[in-house]
Design an enzyme around this catalytic site. Structure first.
Site, PDB file in Angstrom:
ATOM      1  N   LYS A  69       6.443  56.219  28.160  1.00  0.00           N
ATOM      2  CA  LYS A  69       5.178  56.943  28.449  1.00  0.00           C
ATOM      3  C   LYS A  69       4.133  57.001  27.607  1.00  0.00           C
ATOM      4  CE  LYS A  69       6.850  59.910  32.243  1.00  0.00           C
ATOM      5  NZ  LYS A  69       6.918  61.214  32.908  1.00  0.00           N
ATOM      6  N   ALA A 133       9.087  66.373  29.213  1.00  0.00           N
ATOM      7  CA  ALA A 133       8.661  67.069  30.582  1.00  0.00           C
ATOM      8  C   ALA A 133       8.041  68.472  30.230  1.00  0.00           C
ATOM      9  CB  ALA A 133       9.983  67.562  31.192  1.00  0.00           C
ATOM     10  N   THR A 155      14.116  73.802  18.954  1.00  0.00           N
ATOM     11  CA  THR A 155      13.682  73.394  17.876  1.00  0.00           C
ATOM     12  C   THR A 155      12.299  73.781  17.556  1.00  0.00           C
ATOM     13  OG1 THR A 155      14.896  71.467  17.943  1.00  0.00           O
ATOM     14  CG2 THR A 155      13.425  71.250  16.204  1.00  0.00           C
ATOM     15  N   GLY A 252      12.662  71.086  40.647  1.00  0.00           N
ATOM     16  CA  GLY A 252      11.625  69.945  40.441  1.00  0.00           C
ATOM     17  C   GLY A 252      11.429  69.125  41.230  1.00  0.00           C
TER      18      GLY A 252
HETATM   19  P1  ATR Z   1      12.392  65.202  28.402  1.00  0.00           P
HETATM   20  O1  ATR Z   1      11.590  63.931  28.450  1.00  0.00           O
HETATM   21  O2  ATR Z   1      13.307  65.418  29.505  1.00  0.00           O
HETATM   22  O3  ATR Z   1      11.627  66.662  28.099  1.00  0.00           O
HETATM   23  P2  ATR Z   1      13.160  65.472  25.707  1.00  0.00           P
HETATM   24  O4  ATR Z   1      11.933  65.026  25.359  1.00  0.00           O
HETATM   25  O5  ATR Z   1      14.210  64.823  24.841  1.00  0.00           O
HETATM   26  O6  ATR Z   1      13.587  65.137  27.161  1.00  0.00           O
HETATM   27  O7  ATR Z   1      13.195  67.089  25.703  1.00  0.00           O
HETATM   28  C1  ATR Z   1      14.333  67.822  26.264  1.00  0.00           C
HETATM   29  C2  ATR Z   1      14.379  69.117  25.957  1.00  0.00           C
HETATM   30  O8  ATR Z   1      15.269  69.995  26.095  1.00  0.00           O
HETATM   31  C3  ATR Z   1      13.988  69.813  24.562  1.00  0.00           C
HETATM   32  O9  ATR Z   1      12.983  70.891  24.497  1.00  0.00           O
HETATM   33  C4  ATR Z   1      15.186  70.041  24.009  1.00  0.00           C
HETATM   34  O10 ATR Z   1      15.182  70.908  22.724  1.00  0.00           O
HETATM   35  P3  ATR Z   1      15.041  70.345  21.693  1.00  0.00           P
HETATM   36  O11 ATR Z   1      13.397  70.312  21.172  1.00  0.00           O
HETATM   37  O12 ATR Z   1      15.441  71.596  20.522  1.00  0.00           O
HETATM   38  O13 ATR Z   1      15.983  69.171  21.287  1.00  0.00           O
HETATM   39  C5  ATR Z   1      15.767  70.691  25.265  1.00  0.00           C
HETATM   40  N1  ATR Z   1      17.287  70.702  25.180  1.00  0.00           N
HETATM   41  C6  ATR Z   1      18.134  69.710  25.337  1.00  0.00           C
HETATM   42  N2  ATR Z   1      19.213  70.223  25.072  1.00  0.00           N
HETATM   43  C7  ATR Z   1      19.395  71.391  24.901  1.00  0.00           C
HETATM   44  C8  ATR Z   1      20.417  72.466  24.556  1.00  0.00           C
HETATM   45  N3  ATR Z   1      21.636  71.997  24.635  1.00  0.00           N
HETATM   46  N4  ATR Z   1      19.806  73.496  24.095  1.00  0.00           N
HETATM   47  C9  ATR Z   1      18.631  74.003  24.092  1.00  0.00           C
HETATM   48  N5  ATR Z   1      17.528  73.026  24.477  1.00  0.00           N
HETATM   49  C10 ATR Z   1      18.212  71.697  24.841  1.00  0.00           C
END
Ligand code: ATR
Length: 290
Positions: A69, A133, A155, A252
């Site tokens: 994207k 997202a 994070t 969603g």
């Molecule tokens: P997407 O395109 O689906 O948004 P992404 O850019 O990898 O995928 O983002 C995933 C989101 O889910 C992030 O906010 C991630 O948190 P981090 O920024 O800390 O990585 C969150 N996420 C994924 N697994 C998680 C978990 N087990 N606990 C809390 N947050 C999680």
């Protein structure tokens, strides 16, 4: 199909579980167009070639998904305002000079809010997540007129980056970032009004359906309305928690539907009738189960 059939399709990696072909081909059928929509698994190393090849072949348009994207932008002739704001493109439309990029995730989200009667206007909003997202989700929340936004992400750095992307566009909106649920609850308690929440992490998605990014019961007590960006399962643990605390919850699937509908409208310069919404949602549900 004949010599005049127009070609459209999805580029991403992976694309194996996408419901976009089912949705777009149903739209093509409903509007009686001579077109077909396919899906192509394109790796990052092949992205530039794919865009150039698409142009040479006269492919009418693409949807672009993860992980392209952002990376696709340098290969485009121009991008629209939403794409510029988000730094993310999910729709390409053919022009003889090159593809023009659009972001339909943001208007798609707003149309889903409208369809479900969810309003962020003048409201306190929580965004859970700070990934791709969440980027579109924050754009939609702000564009819908939220009064105050709290970003919760595991994070902290990513939450801050997301905030920075938007704060210049919406200087009047107070945006806070937290990485702990306890800190979030503390900030939420500052307000007497309840909060609207958009869940934009992948936590709780099939097959990990027993998980939710936020687990604190005190959090859910302050939620009026909760929208999960996840659509599989149709009712996530997040949604169950919102409802158990007395709030209303949505998944969603409509966001996914309306981003696709908007792409179709851009390619074909028409407006899709809302009377098809439930039928299109059923097509998507059917495609998900395969
Ligand atoms: P997407 O395109 O689906 O948004 P992404 O850019 O990898 O995928 O983002 C995933 C989101 O889910 C992030 O906010 C991630 O948190 P981090 O920024 O800390 O990585 C969150 N996420 C994924 N697994 C998680 C978990 N087990 N606990 C809390 N947050 C999680």
């Amino acid at each position: 199909m004949d010599v005049n059939t127009k070609l459209y399709g999805l580029m991403g990696h992976p694309v194996g579980h996408s419901v976009s072909p089912a949705l777009q081909n149903e739209l093509i059928r409903l509007y009686g167009l001579n077109a077909v929509y396919l899906a192509w698994d394109v790796e990052t190393a092949g992205l530039e070639e794919a865009v150039k090849g698409g142009k040479s072949l006269g492919i009418g348009g693409f949807n672009v998904t993860v992980p392209h994207k952002k990376n696709v932008i340098p290969y485009l002739k121009d991008i629209d305002e939403a794409a510029r704001k988000l730094g993310s493109v999910n729709t390409l439309k053919y022009t003889p000079e090159g593809y023009v990029g659009y972001n339909t995730d943001l208007p798609g989200l707003m149309r889903a809010f409208e369809y479900d009667g969810v309003s962020f206007e003048g409201r306190n909003a929580v965004l859970i997540g700070a990934g791709g997202a969440a980027n579109a989700a924050l754009g939609a929340i702000l564009e819908s007129g939220a009064n105050r936004v709290l970003i919760i992400n595991r994070t902290m750095e990513r939450a801050e980056e997301l905030k920075q992307r938007f704060e210049a566009y919406y200087p009047a909106v107070r945006m806070d970032c937290v990485s702990s649920q306890t800190a979030a609850v503390k900030l939420m308690r500052e307000e007497t009004d309840k909060w609207n929440v958009l869940q934009a992490t992948s936590v709780g998605m099939y097959p990990d359906t027993e998980a939710a990014a936020v687990t604190e019961e005190a959090f859910y007590e302050m939620v009026d309305c909760g929208v999960d960006i996840i659509y599989n399962p149709e009712k996530t643990l997040f949604m169950k928690k919102v409802e158990a605390a007395g709030g209303t919850a949505y998944n969603g699937l409509k966001m996914l539907l309306f981003q696709g509908v908007r792409s179709f409208e851009i390619w074909n310069e028409l407006k899709v009738d809302d009377k098809y919404t439930e039928q299109l949602l059923d097509i998507m549900r059917g495609a998900m189960k395969r």
